[in-house]
Scaffold this motif. Structure first.
Motif, PDB file in Angstrom:
ATOM      1  N   ASN A 152      27.311  52.288  45.700  1.00  0.00           N
ATOM      2  CA  ASN A 152      28.201  52.401  44.546  1.00  0.00           C
ATOM      3  C   ASN A 152      29.629  51.947  44.833  1.00  0.00           C
ATOM      4  N   SER A 153      29.826  51.114  45.845  1.00  0.00           N
ATOM      5  CA  SER A 153      31.175  50.600  46.093  1.00  0.00           C
ATOM      6  C   SER A 153      31.550  49.631  44.967  1.00  0.00           C
ATOM      7  N   LEU A 154      32.838  49.506  44.760  1.00  0.00           N
ATOM      8  CA  LEU A 154      33.340  48.673  43.684  1.00  0.00           C
ATOM      9  C   LEU A 154      34.513  47.853  44.214  1.00  0.00           C
ATOM     10  N   ALA A 155      34.442  46.546  44.048  1.00  0.00           N
ATOM     11  CA  ALA A 155      35.500  45.656  44.525  1.00  0.00           C
ATOM     12  C   ALA A 155      36.091  44.889  43.348  1.00  0.00           C
ATOM     13  N   LEU A 156      37.369  44.635  43.439  1.00  0.00           N
ATOM     14  CA  LEU A 156      38.059  43.767  42.495  1.00  0.00           C
ATOM     15  C   LEU A 156      38.259  42.439  43.213  1.00  0.00           C
ATOM     16  N   VAL A 157      37.757  41.369  42.616  1.00  0.00           N
ATOM     17  CA  VAL A 157      37.870  40.047  43.227  1.00  0.00           C
ATOM     18  C   VAL A 157      38.571  39.128  42.241  1.00  0.00           C
ATOM     19  N   LEU A 158      39.698  38.576  42.675  1.00  0.00           N
ATOM     20  CA  LEU A 158      40.470  37.646  41.849  1.00  0.00           C
ATOM     21  C   LEU A 158      40.353  36.257  42.458  1.00  0.00           C
ATOM     22  N   ILE A 192      41.545  35.395  50.933  1.00  0.00           N
ATOM     23  CA  ILE A 192      40.582  34.471  51.528  1.00  0.00           C
ATOM     24  C   ILE A 192      40.937  33.064  51.051  1.00  0.00           C
ATOM     25  N   PRO A 193      41.455  32.223  51.953  1.00  0.00           N
ATOM     26  CA  PRO A 193      41.833  30.864  51.551  1.00  0.00           C
ATOM     27  C   PRO A 193      40.626  29.953  51.354  1.00  0.00           C
ATOM     28  N   ARG A 194      40.913  28.747  50.947  1.00  0.00           N
ATOM     29  CA  ARG A 194      39.853  27.736  50.769  1.00  0.00           C
ATOM     30  C   ARG A 194      39.190  27.423  52.112  1.00  0.00           C
ATOM     31  N   ILE A 217      40.858  33.356  46.971  1.00  0.00           N
ATOM     32  CA  ILE A 217      40.260  34.621  46.547  1.00  0.00           C
ATOM     33  C   ILE A 217      41.049  35.778  47.130  1.00  0.00           C
ATOM     34  N   LEU A 218      41.228  36.814  46.325  1.00  0.00           N
ATOM     35  CA  LEU A 218      41.787  38.072  46.783  1.00  0.00           C
ATOM     36  C   LEU A 218      40.756  39.141  46.480  1.00  0.00           C
TER      37      LEU A 218
END
Length: 86
Positions: A58-64, A44-46, A11-12
């Motif tokens: 109202n925070s906004l995160a991009l999670v890949l 974030i690794p496994r 995860i990023l």
């Protein structure tokens, strides 16, 4: 507060707007990361337990993620996580 365990995928996470803390635990050690700038991301690794705290309104995160989301892949109980990684 959101608590979950990243099992199969990598995860990023990037905080695009606002700020917050991600606490990571590998079963032995806990580290706290503050996401306050959109040009910094957190890999974030496994097999890492993560806890999200103090995110601004109202925070906004991009999670890949490297895998598709499947709720059954996540451990949400910290004691169960500790048993799994030891």
């Amino acid at each position: 507060r959101i608590v979950e365990f990243s099992f199969p995928g990598l995860i990023l996470s990037v905080e695009l707007f606002g700020k917050g803390n991600i606490i990571l635990h590998d079963g032995k050690e806990e580290k706290k990361y503050s996401l306050t700038r959109s040009y910094y991301g957190l890999f974030i690794p496994r097999l890492i337990f993560r806890r999200l705290e103090n995110f601004s309104t109202n925070s906004l995160a991009l999670v890949l993620s490297s895998t598709h989301y499947d709720q059954s892949d996540y451990i949400r109980d910290f004691n169960e996580f500790l048993t799994f990684v030891r």
